[in-house]
Design a protein around this motif. Structure first.
Motif, short mmCIF file in Angstrom:
data_model
loop_
_atom_site.label_atom_id
_atom_site.label_comp_id
_atom_site.label_asym_id
_atom_site.label_seq_id
_atom_site.Cartn_x
_atom_site.Cartn_y
_atom_site.Cartn_z
N ILE A 20 0.86 -1.19 0.00
CA ILE A 20 0.00 0.00 0.00
C ILE A 20 0.89 1.23 0.00
O ILE A 20 1.80 1.34 0.82
N GLY A 21 0.60 2.16 -0.90
CA GLY A 21 1.31 3.42 -0.91
C GLY A 21 2.50 3.43 -1.85
O GLY A 21 2.87 2.41 -2.44
N GLY A 22 3.09 4.64 -1.94
CA GLY A 22 4.25 4.84 -2.80
C GLY A 22 5.51 5.00 -1.99
O GLY A 22 5.57 4.57 -0.82
N PRO A 23 6.55 5.64 -2.61
CA PRO A 23 7.85 5.71 -1.93
C PRO A 23 7.80 6.42 -0.57
O PRO A 23 8.50 6.01 0.36
N TYR A 24 6.98 7.46 -0.45
CA TYR A 24 6.95 8.15 0.85
C TYR A 24 6.34 7.24 1.92
O TYR A 24 6.89 7.08 3.00
N CYS A 25 5.22 6.61 1.62
CA CYS A 25 4.54 5.75 2.59
C CYS A 25 5.44 4.60 3.03
O CYS A 25 5.42 4.18 4.19
N LEU A 26 6.23 4.09 2.11
CA LEU A 26 7.00 2.87 2.39
C LEU A 26 8.38 3.17 2.98
O LEU A 26 9.11 2.25 3.34
N GLU A 27 8.74 4.43 3.09
CA GLU A 27 10.05 4.77 3.66
C GLU A 27 10.14 4.26 5.09
O GLU A 27 9.23 4.46 5.90
N GLN A 28 11.25 3.61 5.40
CA GLN A 28 11.46 3.05 6.74
C GLN A 28 11.84 4.16 7.72
O GLN A 28 12.67 5.02 7.40
N THR A 52 7.19 1.91 9.00
CA THR A 52 7.23 2.79 7.83
C THR A 52 6.43 4.07 8.13
O THR A 52 5.69 4.14 9.13
N ARG A 53 6.53 5.03 7.21
CA ARG A 53 5.77 6.27 7.39
C ARG A 53 4.27 6.00 7.36
O ARG A 53 3.49 6.62 8.09
N LEU A 54 3.85 5.06 6.52
CA LEU A 54 2.43 4.69 6.47
C LEU A 54 1.99 4.10 7.82
O LEU A 54 0.94 4.46 8.35
N GLU A 55 2.81 3.23 8.38
CA GLU A 55 2.46 2.62 9.66
C GLU A 55 2.47 3.65 10.79
O GLU A 55 1.68 3.56 11.73
N HIS A 56 3.37 4.62 10.72
CA HIS A 56 3.35 5.71 11.70
C HIS A 56 2.00 6.44 11.66
O HIS A 56 1.41 6.76 12.68
N GLU A 84 -10.09 4.08 2.60
CA GLU A 84 -10.38 2.64 2.63
C GLU A 84 -9.10 1.85 2.95
O GLU A 84 -9.11 0.94 3.78
N LYS A 85 -8.02 2.21 2.30
CA LYS A 85 -6.74 1.53 2.54
C LYS A 85 -6.30 1.74 3.99
O LYS A 85 -5.91 0.81 4.68
N LEU A 86 -6.35 3.00 4.43
CA LEU A 86 -5.85 3.33 5.78
C LEU A 86 -6.68 2.65 6.88
O LEU A 86 -6.13 2.15 7.86
N PHE A 87 -7.99 2.65 6.72
CA PHE A 87 -8.85 2.17 7.81
C PHE A 87 -8.99 0.64 7.81
O PHE A 87 -9.10 0.04 8.87
N PHE A 88 -9.04 0.05 6.61
CA PHE A 88 -9.41 -1.37 6.56
C PHE A 88 -8.33 -2.30 6.02
O PHE A 88 -8.48 -3.51 6.09
N LEU A 141 -1.39 8.77 -0.73
CA LEU A 141 -2.45 7.76 -0.90
C LEU A 141 -3.58 8.31 -1.78
O LEU A 141 -4.12 7.59 -2.63
N THR A 142 -3.90 9.58 -1.60
CA THR A 142 -4.98 10.18 -2.40
C THR A 142 -4.57 10.24 -3.87
O THR A 142 -5.38 9.97 -4.77
N GLN A 143 -3.29 10.55 -4.09
CA GLN A 143 -2.80 10.60 -5.47
C GLN A 143 -2.89 9.21 -6.11
O GLN A 143 -3.25 9.08 -7.29
N LEU A 144 -2.63 8.19 -5.35
CA LEU A 144 -2.61 6.82 -5.90
C LEU A 144 -4.01 6.20 -6.02
O LEU A 144 -4.28 5.44 -6.94
N TYR A 145 -4.89 6.49 -5.00
CA TYR A 145 -6.16 5.74 -4.93
C TYR A 145 -7.41 6.63 -4.93
O TYR A 145 -8.50 6.12 -4.66
N GLN A 146 -7.30 7.89 -5.13
CA GLN A 146 -8.39 8.86 -4.95
C GLN A 146 -8.70 8.97 -3.44
O GLN A 146 -8.23 8.17 -2.65
#
Lengths: 182, 535
Positions: free
Chosen positions: A9-17, A119-123, A104-108, A93-98
């Protein structure tokens, strides 16, 4: 990658450790642009779970939410860096999935991430989404669950003036034959 | 050396109550209150939000840590979460349950041949209980039979009514001839919320900080000083009968002395005996008041009994309503049950529990959450079992000191097999309630637990003579003129209920003594013909 691995889920920013601990920041006011982006995230919780009772949206909770983010930004340990990170995660996330797809991705789909975000997404999920969910619930968001048998009260629910006309809890009145005269 | 009229050691409800009453009589009274713990701010909104988010209360750091206590008897003594060392003391975490002891509690030895009598009867405290209920703002009602002896004294605040999850237990109680009652609770302000009573953001629950803030902020009290992070390590004796002051250490490690005409140890049932033991001198080689080796002995607390049941279906969506129990019963807290151990019953306030936020965090959708909510529910009946103080059960000094410089605690406690058997017998009574509710008993969670240190009493017990206790009926250490202990430590018996209301009443009574006033003893009224009176 095996078929058992969850989809990324997500792009380079979200997946950055990043380190698991709270992202460091000096206490300070939350920038207005961040505030509005975070408010949309908070409101999306109410829309996604339909946990609001007799309310079209979360606007009745805005004061409570605003107190929460203000205190967490302005008093140590400050969440300013976490809030800035969440805004950037949401943007990617909005850029990738609207917009709806992002929530939906974040909550579920991200998973609980209750500790040790890597990762930044998990933070964003651990320090912002999970905590906003708790704020939604204590701000009366529990009352949309359970239909007509919904709870009146819940851990941390501050009734305040907005709810003065409803009973605080569901009282039990024993049958008259059991009641004793005062 | 008398710079002060009074030194009070500890800043919990006992010290706050005594100080306030002394200052009401004379606002210029010179008082020094020394508290080992820190000041933890109440009504702090960030602190409350942190509690909502991670469950950690702002005062949690001021509790005992695991390496700071030791239990050496055959029965484990549970120290977990049992006190708070801070400005306001353990009222920072108490639930506010405010119950008077019963008249028979004052005559345990006479009635059972075990434990100890109080050196005065219930009627010596009756009027002080009334004052204490006003001070703590206790919500209660009088119609229950166990209140039959106190019909002259209405509670100051209306009671909280039963909540809907009480209803099944209410019917089971009445079917089994257990009288249901409403829990008296200390609440300053009307509850606007619940579930986080252990740290109320509104100050709705009484804590001793309310009293301490009130006296500290009163400009008339020019000679009142309250010092936190000031750990008293020794009481200084100038002769066998007189103490002159205390030695204490501040947070920077600096040692100070302070003098006073009277010293009152208000340090709870753990620290009060430890301070007496530490206060050795040529006059008192084994510690002040310890010439008969009674300081720290007779340690006792409540054992917790749990009866848990589960049933399928929760279509009514019952949840925790208040964060304190509303239904309780004192049917087994009565003379007929004193010999085998009185039992105070109440419903576990925290269940049925359903964590909506946790379900959402796990990513469950609304329909799934509602299905789980309606799937089943649990109920639990809990009980405090009274135990009798025994000579061999004792508290002593442990090796080392904690973060505030207080000595570690060591407890030796051995529950005799016959008491264990009585506890299991009582558990059977509770299990019958769960079964009557048509719940399936959870065998793993239905149990007699270890004694919990949260209601510890007896470690400086009150007695008429020095051969039988540590303090006299005026709470003065035997054979001294000016050293007092005002703490749960002085209770000769703990009874089956929470001690804080009784401690507050004793504190008000002690203040009268210190002021040279006659005690406000009440006259025992003629007995009413009630089921309790008949039993």
């Amino acid at each position: 990658v095996t078929s058992a691995d969850p989809p990324t889920i997500g792009g380079p920013y979200c997946l950055e450790q990043v380190d698991a601990g709270l992202l460091q920041a000096n206490p300070g006011p939350l920038p207005e642009s961040h505030r509005e982006s975070l408010w949309k995230l908070f409101s999306a919780i109410g829309t996604s779970w339909k946990n609001l009772y007799r309310a079209r949206d979360s606007s009745g909770m805005r004061c409570t939410w605003f107190e929460f983010v203000t205190l967490l930004a302005e008093e140590p340990p400050s969440y300013l860096a976490e809030y800035e990170n969440a805004v950037k995660v949401l943007a990617e996330l909005t850029q990738l999935y609207q917009e709806d797809g992002a929530y939906e991705k974040l909550f579920f789909e991200v998973g609980p991430v209750k500790s040790q975000p890597k990762t930044r997404l998990e933070h964003c999920k651990c320090y912002v989404v999970n905590e906003f969910i708790k704020v939604q619930i204590v701000s009366s968001g529990f009352r949309g669950f359970g239909g007509e048998n919904r709870a009146m009260n819940y851990n941390g629910f501050l009734r305040g003036t907005r709810y003065n006309r409803i009973e605080g809890v569901r009282e039990f009145k024993p049958p008259a034959r059991h009641r004793k005269p005062r | 050396m008398s710079e002060h009229e009074y030194i009070l050691v500890g800043a919990g409800v006992a010290a706050a109550t005594v100080a306030r009453k002394l200052l009401e009589a004379n606002p210029s009274t010179s008082i020094l209150i020394l508290e080992a713990g820190p000041e933890v701010t109440e009504r702090n909104r960030r602190g409350w939000w942190n509690y909502i988010i991670d469950g950690i209360k702002p005062y949690d750091f001021a509790r005992d840590k695991k390496n700071e206590y030791e239990t050496i008897g055959k029965t484990f003594w549970d120290f977990n979460d049992n006190r708070v060392m801070a400005y306001g003391g353990s009222t920072l975490h108490w639930g506010g349950w405010s119950l008077r002891l019963q008249p028979e509690d004052f005559h345990m030895r006479d009635n059972t041949g075990e434990g100890a009598n109080w050196p005065f009867d219930y009627w010596a405290l009756h009027n002080y209980y009334h004052q204490a209920e006003y001070q703590l703002s206790v919500c209660g009602q009088l119609s229950e039979s166990w209140n039959s002896h106190r019909r002259d004294q209405e509670y100051p605040v209306p009671v909280f009514q039963w909540a809907i999850p009480d209803s099944e237990m209410y019917h089971a109680f009445t079917d089994l001839s257990i009288e249901p009652g409403l829990m008296p609770i200390a609440r300053y302000r009307k509850c606007m919320m619940t579930g986080t009573c252990k740290y109320c953001p509104l100050g709705g629950r009484f804590t001793a900080q309310h009293l301490l803030d009130e006296i500290r902020n009163d400009p008339r009290h020019k000679d009142l000083r309250i010092s936190c992070r000031a750990t008293v390590r020794k009481i200084l004796a100038e002769s066998k009968s007189r103490v002159s002051g205390v030695e204490y250490i501040d947070k920077d490690g600096q040692v100070h002395t302070a003098g006073a005409s009277k010293i009152i140890v208000c340090s709870g049932a753990y620290e009060s005996p430890k301070l007496l033991m530490l206060s050795t001198s040529s006059f008192w080689p084994s510690g002040i008041g310890n010439q008969n080796d009674l300081v720290g002995r007779f340690i006792v607390s409540h054992s917790m009994l749990f009866a848990r049941g589960r049933r399928e279906g929760n279509a009514e969506c019952w949840l925790q309503e208040y964060d304190f129990p509303t239904i309780m019963s004192r049917t087994y807290d009565s003379p007929a049950y004193q010999r085998e151990g009185k039992l105070f019953l109440f419903r576990n306030r925290a269940i049925p529990k359903f964590d909506f936020a946790e379900m959402m965090i796990q990513g469950r959708r609304k329909d799934e959450i509602e299905r789980l909510l309606a799937g089943s529910r649990e109920m639990e009946l809990q009980g405090f079992l009274e135990e009798k103080g025994r000579f061999d059960d004792r508290l002593t000094l442990g090796d080392g000191r904690n973060q505030f410089g207080l000595p570690f605690t060591r407890v030796s406690f051995n529950r005799p097999p016959e008491v264990q058997a009585q506890a299991h017998n009582r558990l059977g009574l509770m299990q019958a309630v769960i079964e009557r509710m048509n719940y399936t008993v959870d065998r793993q969670l239905t149990k007699v637990d270890n004694p919990g240190g949260h209601h510890t009493t007896g470690t400086c017990r009150m007695s008429r003579s020095a051969t039988d206790g540590v303090v006299d009926p005026d709470l003065r250490v035997h054979d001294t003129d000016n050293l007092y202990v005002c703490s749960n430590a002085v209770f000769p018996t703990g009874s089956a209920v929470n001690p804080t209301l009784t401690l507050t009443a004793l504190s008000l009574r002690l203040a009268d003594h210190l002021l040279g006033r006659p005690y406000e003893a009440a006259r025992q009224p003629a007995p009413l013909q009630t089921s309790r009176a008949k039993s």
